[in-house]
Scaffold this motif. Structure first.
Motif, PDB file in Angstrom:
ATOM      1  N   HIS A   1     -19.281  -8.840  -3.989  1.00  0.00           N
ATOM      2  CA  HIS A   1     -20.304  -8.493  -2.990  1.00  0.00           C
ATOM      3  C   HIS A   1     -21.430  -9.524  -2.902  1.00  0.00           C
ATOM      4  CE1 HIS A   1     -18.143  -4.805  -2.793  1.00  0.00           C
ATOM      5  NE2 HIS A   1     -18.590  -4.322  -3.943  1.00  0.00           N
ATOM      6  N   MET A   2     -21.131 -10.784  -3.244  1.00  0.00           N
ATOM      7  CA  MET A   2     -22.164 -11.822  -3.230  1.00  0.00           C
ATOM      8  C   MET A   2     -22.661 -12.107  -1.807  1.00  0.00           C
ATOM      9  SD  MET A   2     -20.594 -14.623  -5.862  1.00  0.00           S
ATOM     10  CE  MET A   2     -20.228 -14.229  -7.587  1.00  0.00           C
ATOM     11  N   SER A   3     -23.934 -12.497  -1.718  1.00  0.00           N
ATOM     12  CA  SER A   3     -24.476 -12.970  -0.439  1.00  0.00           C
ATOM     13  C   SER A   3     -23.941 -14.372  -0.170  1.00  0.00           C
ATOM     14  CB  SER A   3     -25.998 -12.981  -0.467  1.00  0.00           C
ATOM     15  OG  SER A   3     -26.487 -13.807  -1.515  1.00  0.00           O
ATOM     16  N   ARG A   4     -23.841 -15.158  -1.238  1.00  0.00           N
ATOM     17  CA  ARG A   4     -23.201 -16.474  -1.135  1.00  0.00           C
ATOM     18  C   ARG A   4     -22.669 -16.872  -2.505  1.00  0.00           C
ATOM     19  NH1 ARG A   4     -27.070 -20.745  -2.411  1.00  0.00           N
ATOM     20  NH2 ARG A   4     -29.143 -19.821  -2.747  1.00  0.00           N
ATOM     21  N   ILE A   5     -21.603 -17.629  -2.477  1.00  0.00           N
ATOM     22  CA  ILE A   5     -20.976 -18.122  -3.696  1.00  0.00           C
ATOM     23  C   ILE A   5     -21.640 -19.441  -4.081  1.00  0.00           C
ATOM     24  CG2 ILE A   5     -18.808 -19.004  -4.659  1.00  0.00           C
ATOM     25  CD1 ILE A   5     -17.368 -16.960  -2.839  1.00  0.00           C
ATOM     26  N   GLY A   6     -21.774 -19.691  -5.371  1.00  0.00           N
ATOM     27  CA  GLY A   6     -22.437 -20.891  -5.858  1.00  0.00           C
ATOM     28  C   GLY A   6     -21.775 -22.183  -5.393  1.00  0.00           C
ATOM     29  N   LYS A   7     -22.560 -23.247  -5.390  1.00  0.00           N
ATOM     30  CA  LYS A   7     -22.047 -24.560  -4.970  1.00  0.00           C
ATOM     31  C   LYS A   7     -20.908 -25.002  -5.872  1.00  0.00           C
ATOM     32  CE  LYS A   7     -25.019 -27.750  -3.421  1.00  0.00           C
ATOM     33  NZ  LYS A   7     -26.185 -28.692  -3.488  1.00  0.00           N
ATOM     34  N   ASN A   8     -19.928 -25.607  -5.253  1.00  0.00           N
ATOM     35  CA  ASN A   8     -18.784 -26.213  -5.957  1.00  0.00           C
ATOM     36  C   ASN A   8     -17.857 -25.197  -6.629  1.00  0.00           C
ATOM     37  OD1 ASN A   8     -19.835 -28.791  -5.303  1.00  0.00           O
ATOM     38  ND2 ASN A   8     -21.191 -28.699  -7.094  1.00  0.00           N
ATOM     39  N   MET A   9     -18.077 -23.893  -6.391  1.00  0.00           N
ATOM     40  CA  MET A   9     -17.171 -22.902  -6.975  1.00  0.00           C
ATOM     41  C   MET A   9     -15.834 -22.948  -6.245  1.00  0.00           C
ATOM     42  SD  MET A   9     -18.275 -21.185  -9.547  1.00  0.00           S
ATOM     43  CE  MET A   9     -19.683 -21.918 -10.361  1.00  0.00           C
ATOM     44  N   LYS A  10     -14.807 -23.419  -6.927  1.00  0.00           N
ATOM     45  CA  LYS A  10     -13.484 -23.487  -6.324  1.00  0.00           C
ATOM     46  C   LYS A  10     -12.438 -23.270  -7.409  1.00  0.00           C
ATOM     47  CE  LYS A  10     -13.547 -28.549  -6.661  1.00  0.00           C
ATOM     48  NZ  LYS A  10     -13.482 -29.817  -5.918  1.00  0.00           N
ATOM     49  N   ASN A  11     -11.241 -22.933  -7.005  1.00  0.00           N
ATOM     50  CA  ASN A  11     -10.168 -22.641  -7.956  1.00  0.00           C
ATOM     51  C   ASN A  11      -9.969 -23.797  -8.926  1.00  0.00           C
ATOM     52  OD1 ASN A  11      -9.957 -20.419  -6.362  1.00  0.00           O
ATOM     53  ND2 ASN A  11      -7.824 -20.712  -5.792  1.00  0.00           N
TER      54      ASN A  11
ATOM     55  N   GLY B   1     -23.179 -18.425 -18.732  1.00  0.00           N
ATOM     56  CA  GLY B   1     -24.538 -18.564 -18.222  1.00  0.00           C
ATOM     57  C   GLY B   1     -24.653 -19.368 -16.948  1.00  0.00           C
ATOM     58  N   ASP B   2     -23.580 -20.092 -16.550  1.00  0.00           N
ATOM     59  CA  ASP B   2     -23.612 -20.839 -15.290  1.00  0.00           C
ATOM     60  C   ASP B   2     -23.761 -19.867 -14.121  1.00  0.00           C
ATOM     61  OD1 ASP B   2     -23.291 -23.210 -16.615  1.00  0.00           O
ATOM     62  OD2 ASP B   2     -21.216 -23.564 -15.956  1.00  0.00           O
ATOM     63  N   THR B   3     -24.475 -20.279 -13.080  1.00  0.00           N
ATOM     64  CA  THR B   3     -24.646 -19.428 -11.897  1.00  0.00           C
ATOM     65  C   THR B   3     -23.401 -19.502 -11.020  1.00  0.00           C
ATOM     66  OG1 THR B   3     -27.051 -19.687 -11.899  1.00  0.00           O
ATOM     67  CG2 THR B   3     -26.026 -19.010  -9.830  1.00  0.00           C
ATOM     68  N   LEU B   4     -22.790 -18.336 -10.793  1.00  0.00           N
ATOM     69  CA  LEU B   4     -21.569 -18.257  -9.985  1.00  0.00           C
ATOM     70  C   LEU B   4     -21.889 -17.997  -8.519  1.00  0.00           C
ATOM     71  CD1 LEU B   4     -19.389 -15.995 -12.318  1.00  0.00           C
ATOM     72  CD2 LEU B   4     -19.415 -18.501 -12.203  1.00  0.00           C
ATOM     73  N   GLY B   5     -22.979 -17.301  -8.271  1.00  0.00           N
ATOM     74  CA  GLY B   5     -23.345 -16.918  -6.914  1.00  0.00           C
ATOM     75  C   GLY B   5     -24.588 -16.055  -6.950  1.00  0.00           C
ATOM     76  N   TYR B   6     -24.811 -15.327  -5.827  1.00  0.00           N
ATOM     77  CA  TYR B   6     -26.062 -14.590  -5.691  1.00  0.00           C
ATOM     78  C   TYR B   6     -25.797 -13.200  -5.121  1.00  0.00           C
ATOM     79  CZ  TYR B   6     -27.661 -19.321  -6.378  1.00  0.00           C
ATOM     80  OH  TYR B   6     -27.854 -20.576  -6.905  1.00  0.00           O
ATOM     81  N   VAL B   7     -26.578 -12.241  -5.576  1.00  0.00           N
ATOM     82  CA  VAL B   7     -26.393 -10.844  -5.183  1.00  0.00           C
ATOM     83  C   VAL B   7     -26.506 -10.692  -3.665  1.00  0.00           C
ATOM     84  CG1 VAL B   7     -27.442  -8.536  -5.261  1.00  0.00           C
ATOM     85  CG2 VAL B   7     -27.173  -9.861  -7.365  1.00  0.00           C
ATOM     86  N   GLY B   8     -25.613  -9.865  -3.116  1.00  0.00           N
ATOM     87  CA  GLY B   8     -25.641  -9.588  -1.686  1.00  0.00           C
ATOM     88  C   GLY B   8     -25.022  -8.236  -1.404  1.00  0.00           C
ATOM     89  N   SER B   9     -24.563  -8.050  -0.174  1.00  0.00           N
ATOM     90  CA  SER B   9     -23.944  -6.775   0.214  1.00  0.00           C
ATOM     91  C   SER B   9     -22.721  -7.029   1.088  1.00  0.00           C
ATOM     92  CB  SER B   9     -24.964  -5.892   0.950  1.00  0.00           C
ATOM     93  OG  SER B   9     -25.589  -6.610   1.999  1.00  0.00           O
ATOM     94  N   SER B  10     -21.984  -8.103   0.782  1.00  0.00           N
ATOM     95  CA  SER B  10     -20.777  -8.405   1.546  1.00  0.00           C
ATOM     96  C   SER B  10     -19.649  -7.448   1.147  1.00  0.00           C
ATOM     97  CB  SER B  10     -20.349  -9.859   1.316  1.00  0.00           C
ATOM     98  OG  SER B  10     -20.087 -10.107  -0.058  1.00  0.00           O
ATOM     99  N   GLY B  11     -18.751  -7.190   2.077  1.00  0.00           N
ATOM    100  CA  GLY B  11     -17.648  -6.276   1.798  1.00  0.00           C
ATOM    101  C   GLY B  11     -18.025  -4.833   2.073  1.00  0.00           C
ATOM    102  N   MET B  12     -17.280  -3.913   1.461  1.00  0.00           N
ATOM    103  CA  MET B  12     -17.485  -2.490   1.709  1.00  0.00           C
ATOM    104  C   MET B  12     -18.509  -1.923   0.724  1.00  0.00           C
ATOM    105  SD  MET B  12     -14.578   0.507   1.982  1.00  0.00           S
ATOM    106  CE  MET B  12     -13.599  -0.480   3.106  1.00  0.00           C
ATOM    107  N   VAL B  13     -19.782  -1.977   1.117  1.00  0.00           N
ATOM    108  CA  VAL B  13     -20.871  -1.519   0.242  1.00  0.00           C
ATOM    109  C   VAL B  13     -21.924  -0.790   1.058  1.00  0.00           C
ATOM    110  CG1 VAL B  13     -20.576  -3.377  -1.448  1.00  0.00           C
ATOM    111  CG2 VAL B  13     -22.084  -3.718   0.496  1.00  0.00           C
TER     112      VAL B  13
END
Length: 357
Positions: free
Chosen positions: A264-274, A281-293
């Protein structure tokens, strides 16, 4: 600007350029920050011969004229460290008890961080819990100006004693350990975000949007949009993108067939890829309300061999203990820490008894 400071001191831009194009670290004079102090020194003819940029009580940039050019060097002052002791009993919160014991906010957060792998300071702390801390007070020219690290600490939570000792190994790596050499850290953070639980792990939960019984295979943490979400442990990105009702999601694959999911992130962190390797402790992304919430929050899942586990109660694997080759050195250093801690405790208890009399 640097130019305006030079003009105020009576020097033109040509002299300023000759300074910042000087030798050594002279070019660092260009990087100014609010609150720093700059001093200009001249000779009897009024010529500029030295500059001092005081960045903090401990750090200064000194630039001196040598023949026809300027040469810069960063100088660091070493503060004197003195051990200090604090003790407290929790009546309302750790923050209030620590403040009453004389600990500043930074030391309080450090104390919570040291024991936070085993104690949830939002839900586990109880009235009557106790803590004792030996920490560094830092002095310059005989005056206290700041605090340093926690050297040793004891926290009694619900009657269970937890002890942490600071140790720097022979390679220069510093961490906190139990007296028998186990790391205070775990391989995983208990919670990947600083927030309260809004919906607990519950395999019989009724879905708030669909209004049907659907297992809630993770834990929800309500937090303002944009709150950073941390990687719970070292791992590799298995998925980063949009995942149906989960919205913007990152899935990490760890060792021991463990995966963690952050949804449900508002946005995914920079360079996050498979395939990307991330550290705890690395930042993966930021809280949001994407998806079914119904509102902004983090949905966090912890799975072992694909099966969901309650992240707040599952037994977390330990981080690496002190290696056998370091154990003799560890025992010697931490033995001194324990002796220092006990001496402070005894003195504190004697003073407390004397004040009662």
């Amino acid at each position: 600007t640097l130019s305006s400071l030079f003009k105020k001191a009576g020097f033109n831009d040509g002299i300023m350029l000759s300074v910042i194009h000087g030798e050594g670290e002279a070019d660092k004079l260009q990087h100014l920050y609010a609150g720093e102090t700059i001093r200009f020194a001249t000779n009897s003819q009024g010529e500029l011969v030295a500059i001092e940029l005081q960045r903090s009580l401990l750090e200064s940039l000194n630039i001196v004229k040598q023949d026809e050019s300027f040469e810069g060097e960063t100088k660091m002052r070493e503060p004197q460290s003195r051990p200090a002791f604090a003790s407290g009993t929790i009546d309302g919160s750790l923050y209030l008890a620590a403040r009453d014991a004389g600990l500043n906010d930074r030391l309080t957060m450090e104390l919570a961080g040291i024991f936070g792998w085993d104690i949830d300071f939002v839900y586990d702390v109880r009235k009557g819990d106790q803590f004792e801390v030996v920490y560094e007070e830092l002095y310059l020219d005989g005056e206290k100006f700041s605090t340093g690290q926690i050297l040793s600490a004891r926290f009694i939570n619900r009657g269970k004693e937890n002890i942490a000792l600071l140790y720097t190994d022979s390679k220069g790596n510093t961490d906190y350990y139990t007296p028998d050499g186990k790391s205070m850290r775990k391989a995983f953070l208990r919670t990947p975000i600083n927030a309260r639980v809004s919906s607990a792990f519950n395999l019989q939960r009724r879905h708030p949007v669909l209004d049907v019984v659907r297992p809630h295979e993770g834990t929800d943490y309500a937090a303002p949009p944009g709150t950073p979400i941390k990687a719970a442990g070292n791992g590799r990105v298995q998925f980063a993108g949009w995942k149906g009702g989960y919205g913007r999601t990152v899935i990490l694959k760890h060792g021991d067939n463990i995966t963690t999911l952050y949804a449900h992130m508002s946005r995914i962190g920079k360079n996050m890829k498979n395939g990307l390797r991330v550290k705890q402790g690395d930042t993966l992304g930021y809280v949001g309300s994407s998806g079914m919430v119904t509102g902004p929050h983090l949905h966090y899942e912890f799975r072992v061999n694909g099966s969901p586990r309650n992240s707040r109660t599952v037994k977390l694997p330990d981080a690496q203990p002190v290696p056998a080759t370091e154990m003799a050195r560890f025992k010697k250093v931490t033995g001194q820490r324990v002796a220092q801690f006990e001496a402070f405790r005894t003195n504190y208890q004697q003073l407390a008894l004397a004040s009662e009399d």
